[in-house]
Scaffold this motif. Structure first.
Motif: not given
Length: 230
Positions: A85-89
């Motif tokens: 996963f990654a952070l979605l801005l």
């Protein structure tokens, strides 16, 4: 602000091929993080043996940095039991792997908020590994080692069904009475989520529903909420 459907759609293609239970739990992770005002995107799901070997070659026989120590067949990704996963801005297109970012300004690192939710759901986190830490990695192994998976062993239908029953709300399931609707003066503002008696909802959705202008400055990494006098 991105809606929950929009956030979910960003990851939909990368959920294909996952074990059904892992897919359901990953969707729940995306939803709970959204309700905590920390949208995420799944950057990797099922990875074929060939794709794993190509990734392993990076930094060795091919250009680029080393990103994995797992050859083809030795990663839980190869069996549909892991996601990254990654952070979605807020712009909906930019992602971040910054583990100290606190975009929702609740004095908790957004990354760790995701990890906390994931662990509560039952995921194992690659950031807890002692040798090679993989901070984007989450997995549900059903107690199966890589060696067992390589011999053809897979989660049983009953194991998968037990997890699906747990997350769907049966027998003290994770989702039982969890979702709520946030209203003010009878007007629906957004959906929320109850966790241990505390109600969470995306602050941007509430602010915008109340007539505020919400802007994000990627340079200073701040969110401004401005209420205009009517």
């Amino acid at each position: 602000m991105l809606t929950l459907d929009q956030v979910q759609d960003k990851s939909e293609a990368r959920l294909k091929g996952l074990n059904p239970a892992l897919m359901a739990y990953t969707k729940e992770l995306i939803q709970q993080c959204y309700f905590k005002d920390v949208p995420i995107i799944i950057t990797q799901g099922l990875r074929t043996i060939a794709e794993q070997n190509a990734l392993y070659a990076q930094g060795r026989s091919k250009p680029g940095p080393i990103v994995t120590y797992a050859r083809g067949g030795t990663s839980y990704h190869n069996y549909g039991l892991a996601v990254d996963f990654a952070l979605l801005l807020p712009d909906g297109n930019t992602v971040s792997w910054n583990m100290s970012r606190d975009l929702d300004q609740d004095r908790k690192a957004d990354w760790q908020e995701v990890v906390t939710v994931a662990k509560q759901l039952g995921f194992e986190w690659g950031g807890d590994w002692t040798s090679f830490k993989d901070n984007s990695h989450l997995q549900i192994t059903f107690g199966l080692t890589i060696n067992l998976l390589r011999t053809g062993k897979r989660p049983t239908a009953q194991q998968v069904q037990d997890l699906l029953t747990r997350i769907s709300g049966g027998d003290n399931g994770l989702n039982k009475d969890a979702k709520v609707t946030i209203t003010i003066n009878g007007q629906k503002l957004t959906e929320g989520f109850i966790d241990s008696g505390t109600t969470y909802a995306p602050i941007r959705a509430i602010a915008q529903a109340l007539g505020a202008t919400v802007t994000f400055d990627p340079g200073s990494k701040t969110v401004d909420i401005i209420f205009l006098n009517k």
